[in-house]
Design a protein around this motif. Structure first.
Motif, short mmCIF file in Angstrom:
data_model
loop_
_atom_site.label_atom_id
_atom_site.label_comp_id
_atom_site.label_asym_id
_atom_site.label_seq_id
_atom_site.Cartn_x
_atom_site.Cartn_y
_atom_site.Cartn_z
N PRO A 1 1.00 -1.41 0.37
CA PRO A 1 0.21 -0.40 -0.11
C PRO A 1 0.98 1.37 0.36
O PRO A 1 0.88 2.69 -0.75
CB PRO A 1 -0.65 -0.02 0.74
CG PRO A 1 -0.93 -1.54 1.54
CD PRO A 1 0.63 -1.88 0.78
N LEU B 1 1.83 1.50 -3.31
CA LEU B 1 1.65 1.91 -4.53
C LEU B 1 0.51 3.47 -3.70
O LEU B 1 0.41 4.01 -4.99
CB LEU B 1 -0.49 0.80 -4.56
CG LEU B 1 -0.14 -0.54 -4.67
CD1 LEU B 1 -1.53 -1.12 -4.09
CD2 LEU B 1 -0.39 0.00 -5.82
N PHE B 2 0.83 3.88 -3.28
CA PHE B 2 0.07 5.14 -2.34
C PHE B 2 0.87 5.79 -2.99
O PHE B 2 0.54 7.53 -3.25
CB PHE B 2 -0.38 5.81 -0.98
CG PHE B 2 0.01 7.13 -0.61
CD1 PHE B 2 -1.14 7.71 -0.22
CD2 PHE B 2 0.85 7.23 -0.18
CE1 PHE B 2 -1.20 8.38 0.08
CE2 PHE B 2 1.06 8.51 0.09
CZ PHE B 2 0.14 9.44 0.66
N ARG C 1 -0.76 8.92 -5.99
CA ARG C 1 -0.82 9.90 -5.40
C ARG C 1 0.48 11.40 -5.15
O ARG C 1 0.43 12.56 -5.58
CB ARG C 1 -1.34 9.86 -3.59
CG ARG C 1 -2.24 8.52 -3.60
CD ARG C 1 -3.58 9.57 -3.87
NE ARG C 1 -4.83 9.22 -3.50
CZ ARG C 1 -5.77 9.04 -4.22
NH1 ARG C 1 -5.87 10.41 -5.57
NH2 ARG C 1 -6.75 8.82 -3.72
N LYS D 1 -3.42 17.33 2.93
CA LYS D 1 -3.75 15.89 2.59
C LYS D 1 -3.61 14.81 3.35
O LYS D 1 -4.24 13.74 3.64
CB LYS D 1 -3.87 16.15 1.38
CG LYS D 1 -4.29 16.83 0.44
CD LYS D 1 -4.41 16.34 -1.36
CE LYS D 1 -4.60 16.58 -2.12
NZ LYS D 1 -4.98 16.71 -3.79
N TYR E 1 -0.77 14.18 3.45
CA TYR E 1 0.14 12.91 1.99
C TYR E 1 1.78 12.86 2.35
O TYR E 1 2.53 11.96 1.93
CB TYR E 1 0.04 13.76 0.55
CG TYR E 1 -1.18 13.35 -0.07
CD1 TYR E 1 -2.44 11.95 1.10
CD2 TYR E 1 -1.41 13.57 -1.33
CE1 TYR E 1 -3.48 12.44 0.39
CE2 TYR E 1 -2.72 13.31 -1.26
CZ TYR E 1 -4.12 12.08 -0.95
OH TYR E 1 -4.71 12.01 -2.09
N PRO F 1 3.77 9.59 5.96
CA PRO F 1 2.88 9.72 7.16
C PRO F 1 2.73 8.33 6.75
O PRO F 1 2.29 7.99 8.42
CB PRO F 1 2.70 10.43 7.72
CG PRO F 1 2.52 10.93 6.66
CD PRO F 1 3.02 11.23 5.24
N VAL F 2 2.66 7.16 5.55
CA VAL F 2 1.32 6.72 5.19
C VAL F 2 2.15 5.39 6.09
O VAL F 2 3.15 5.20 5.87
CB VAL F 2 0.59 6.32 4.21
CG1 VAL F 2 0.32 8.19 3.79
CG2 VAL F 2 2.05 6.10 3.41
N PHE F 3 1.46 4.64 6.57
CA PHE F 3 1.90 3.02 7.26
C PHE F 3 0.93 2.27 6.34
O PHE F 3 -0.49 2.30 6.27
CB PHE F 3 2.11 2.79 8.06
CG PHE F 3 1.06 3.08 9.19
CD1 PHE F 3 1.37 1.57 10.05
CD2 PHE F 3 1.37 4.66 9.99
CE1 PHE F 3 -0.56 2.45 11.12
CE2 PHE F 3 -0.17 4.88 10.67
CZ PHE F 3 -0.54 3.32 11.23
N PHE F 4 0.96 0.53 6.38
CA PHE F 4 0.11 -0.40 6.61
C PHE F 4 0.78 -1.44 7.59
O PHE F 4 1.74 -0.91 7.89
CB PHE F 4 -0.56 -1.06 5.18
CG PHE F 4 0.99 -1.91 4.40
CD1 PHE F 4 2.25 -1.43 4.32
CD2 PHE F 4 0.84 -3.78 4.80
CE1 PHE F 4 3.36 -1.93 3.91
CE2 PHE F 4 1.85 -4.39 4.25
CZ PHE F 4 2.80 -3.87 3.88
N ASN F 5 -0.85 -2.15 7.98
CA ASN F 5 0.37 -2.98 9.93
C ASN F 5 -0.23 -4.71 9.39
O ASN F 5 -1.07 -4.79 9.45
CB ASN F 5 -1.10 -2.71 10.78
CG ASN F 5 -2.24 -2.57 9.82
OD1 ASN F 5 -2.91 -2.41 9.13
ND2 ASN F 5 -3.20 -2.13 11.37
N SER G 1 -5.10 2.35 -2.23
CA SER G 1 -3.98 1.90 -1.80
C SER G 1 -3.96 1.61 -0.56
O SER G 1 -3.05 0.31 -0.46
CB SER G 1 -2.85 2.50 -2.16
OG SER G 1 -3.33 3.98 -0.36
N VAL H 1 -3.64 2.54 2.34
CA VAL H 1 -2.63 2.95 3.33
C VAL H 1 -2.76 3.46 4.69
O VAL H 1 -4.86 4.10 4.40
CB VAL H 1 -1.50 3.98 3.00
CG1 VAL H 1 -0.75 2.78 2.12
CG2 VAL H 1 -2.41 4.70 2.50
N MET H 2 -2.80 3.45 6.04
CA MET H 2 -3.10 3.58 7.24
C MET H 2 -2.59 5.34 7.97
O MET H 2 -1.29 5.46 6.75
CB MET H 2 -3.33 3.17 8.16
CG MET H 2 -3.67 1.17 7.41
SD MET H 2 -5.24 1.13 7.82
CE MET H 2 -5.76 1.25 9.36
#
Lengths: 446, 180
Positions: free
Chosen positions: A175, A178-179, A183, A355, A357, A385-389, B63, B65-66
């Protein structure tokens, strides 16, 4: 590219089985305790894992997190790994049938929809081709094959059978990647004109894998599956004819990102490297290669290095550099950053911050001191600052299973992966020849 | 104006509505200030992972994302009378006995809430002003010891407001209990 969606007949058949499965499950008081007995369906996809080595174990941890996927069979030529996997899965209530030979597995398991292949590279093509021909969807670890012909045969079989073949370049479903691609690089155009890229995987000296002597495989079994001895079996990545060396083992993930993010294939590669440190490997232990990417606005050169003797230089990352800004990506979120050139005015960075981002860091371009008139202002640094867990491989596996269900499209189908992997094989050739090799647009297509 | 008129005004200060309004302003300000300072000592921010929202659609970003969002919550378990950053400094301050730090930490929040409510409803107004004045003086001593000059200046303003309130307290009206 193969059509990722089920046709009408497959869909009706699968949903009918799903409905029947649900009805039967509802009548059984111990339905939840006998997962291996349930029929495969779109709701519950029965799969087998072929290859329970180091990578197979990583994939298993992700597979166990995914709802609607049931591992019913495990295959590995080494009893030691096979028993370890069976015991581990049994402890968590996931009983599996075990096989040493994948052909036996295919002969006996008649309720599979997909297999996950995590064997040594030189077995990928034969196993994948056989599974596709048996009517199964396949998730195959990268590299597709240790040879270009092997990889090409996999794409051909995928097309002939109409089954799905996802290659395990897992960053394609990450993610954060992709982000950042969609973006920031595409939508915000924050890099401006891309002029260069750089990626590396520098890893410290690592001992070869060993094995408990009492669990050593018989020489006949090793020979049957293409290994000279146990050392070669446990350390196949460093042997020619079995794996593709560090550019293939470590570099393939990141060189794939070059192709993916730059949106094309390179027109040439030049390389240097050698076997200068390890005494018992076939493949070189360090390499530096430069690709030349013909982009619409001009050429961008991409430098890649892999070191297996030092972790210095910042670990592993991919950097995309433009005249307005630079993005540094990595599977390790702590290594990621965005840098804005002092001249960049086209992008509204305040808007991106608003936003959520990007997030500004303390030092700004205006504050930077120059020590030389030829030096440009220091780059302003931002964080993503985005992440996935989830574990890194899980989104890519989820993408595969969702495509089987018809709710997604493969993020790394074999024909796209072939283009990336072809240029890695060419990089190996360039390093071996210590020269520049031209790559045509036609030859990278499977 | 005759002498008799002046005497009448002096003997009936409660009729000076301008003074009364001035005192109410001080009473309400100091009451609200103390109440919410006390309540905030039970507040804490927790980082909560939430999907990044696409501003164009209002839906989670495709996407997947968090982002971490700071969420504020109130609970007894969150209570911290003295902020942790200051607490560490007080621990190493030789003129500040540890037992006093612990006691002050325990009473500070409840004392502010109690005196804030008392001021707002007019229950023992003078008493609550005295207690607040003592708290501000105690805090001033603490901040002087750890070199927090800006904080000392802020507390000085609070003390001036308390002093002003005492000067005007005889014009207090609409109180639950005027005594004390």
């Amino acid at each position: 590219m193969v059509d990722p969606f089920l046709n009408r007949r497959e869909f009706i058949g699968a949903t009918a089985v799903a409905g029947a499965g649900l009805l039967l499950n509802g009548c059984k008081s111990d339905a939840g305790q006998k997962p291996a007995a349930a029929k495969s369906s779109l709701n519950t996809i029965n799969i087998a894992l072929i290859g329970y080595g180091e990578e197979g174990k990583v994939l298993l941890e992700s597979l166990l997190n995914i709802e609607g996927v049931r591992l019913v069979a495990l295959c590995d030529i080494w009893d030691y790994h096979l028993n370890e996997g069976e015991r581990y899965l049994g402890k968590i209530g996931n009983r599996v049938r075990v096989y040493q030979n994948y052909e036996d597995l295919l002969a006996k398991e008649k309720d599979l929809q997909a297999v996950v292949v995590a064997t040594p590279d030189f077995w990928h093509a034969p196993i994948t081709n056989t599974c596709l021909k048996a009517g199964l969807h396949v998730y195959c670890e990268k590299m597709m094959s240790n040879t270009i012909d092997g990889a090409r045969s996999m794409v051909k079989t995928m097309r002939e059978t109409g089954k799905l073949l996802q290659i395990g370049h897992q960053r394609r479903s990450n993610p954060r990647y992709l982000f950042t691609l969609n973006r920031l690089l595409h939508e915000a155009q924050f890099c401006g004109r891309l002029t260069a890229a750089q990626a590396q995987w520098n890893r410290a000296v690592k001992e070869d894998f060993g094995w408990p002597k009492k669990y050593e495989m018989p020489a006949s079994t090793l020979a049957k599956y293409g290994f000279k001895d146990m050392h070669q079996f446990r350390n196949w990545r460093w042997y020619k004819g079995l794996g593709g060396g560090p550019l293939s083992d470590l570099g393939s993930h990141q060189i794939d990102i070059f192709n993916w993010w730059l949106g094309t294939s390179p027109r040439s590669v030049m390389g240097s490297g050698g076997l200068d440190y390890y005494k018992n490997h076939d493949w070189y232990d360090n390499a530096m290669v430069i690709y030349e990417y013909p982009l619409a606005e001009g050429v961008a050169r991409a430098f890649y290095q892999v070191q297996t003797t030092t972790s210095a230089g910042g670990g592993y990352f991919e950097t995309f550099m433009g005249d307005d800004g630079t993005i540094k990506m990595s599977e390790d979120p702590s290594l990621c950053a965005i840098y804005r050139e002092a001249r960049a005015t086209a992008v509204s960075w305040d808007d991106l911050i608003q936003k959520g981002y990007v997030r500004a860091k303390a030092v700004s371009a205006e504050d930077a001191a120059k020590v030389d008139v030829r030096e440009t202002a220091q780059l302003a640094e931002y964080e993503i600052p985005v992440f996935f867990n989830k574990p890194p491989h899980q989104p890519h596996l989820e993408n595969f299973f969702n495509t089987i269900r018809g709710t997604a499209k493969l993020n790394c189908p074999a024909d796209e992966a072939f283009s990336s992997e072809y240029i890695i094989h060419k990089a190996n050739e360039a390093v071996a020849a210590q020269t520049r090799i031209v790559i045509t647009a036609e030859e990278v297509r499977a | 104006m005759t002498d008799s008129t002046e005497k009448k005004l002096d003997s009936a200060p409660c009729l000076r509505w301008d003074y009364t309004f001035a005192f109410w302003a001080l009473r309400l300000w100091l009451g609200v200030r103390a109440l919410f300072v006390g309540i905030e000592k039970f507040a804490a921010y927790h980082s909560v992972a939430m999907p990044l929202i696409d501003p164009a659609t209002g839906q989670p970003d495709a996407s997947g994302v968090m982002v971490n969002v700071n969420v504020k919550s109130y609970a007894l378990a969150n209570y911290a009378g003295i902020p942790a950053a200051f607490g560490d400094k007080f621990t190493h301050e030789p003129l500040f006995p540890k037992f006093a730090l612990v006691a002050f930490d325990h009473i500070l929040g409840p004392a502010f809430i109690l005196t804030g409510i008392m001021l707002l409803i007019g229950l023992g107004t003078r008493l609550s002003l005295i207690v607040q004045g003592l708290l501000f003086i105690a805090l001033t001593v603490g901040l002087v010891l750890i070199d927090q000059d800006a904080g000392v200046a802020w507390l000085g303003i609070h003390i001036a407001l308390i002093a002003g309130a005492f000067l005007l307290v005889e014009y207090n009206r609409f109180a639950v209990l005027k005594k004390w």
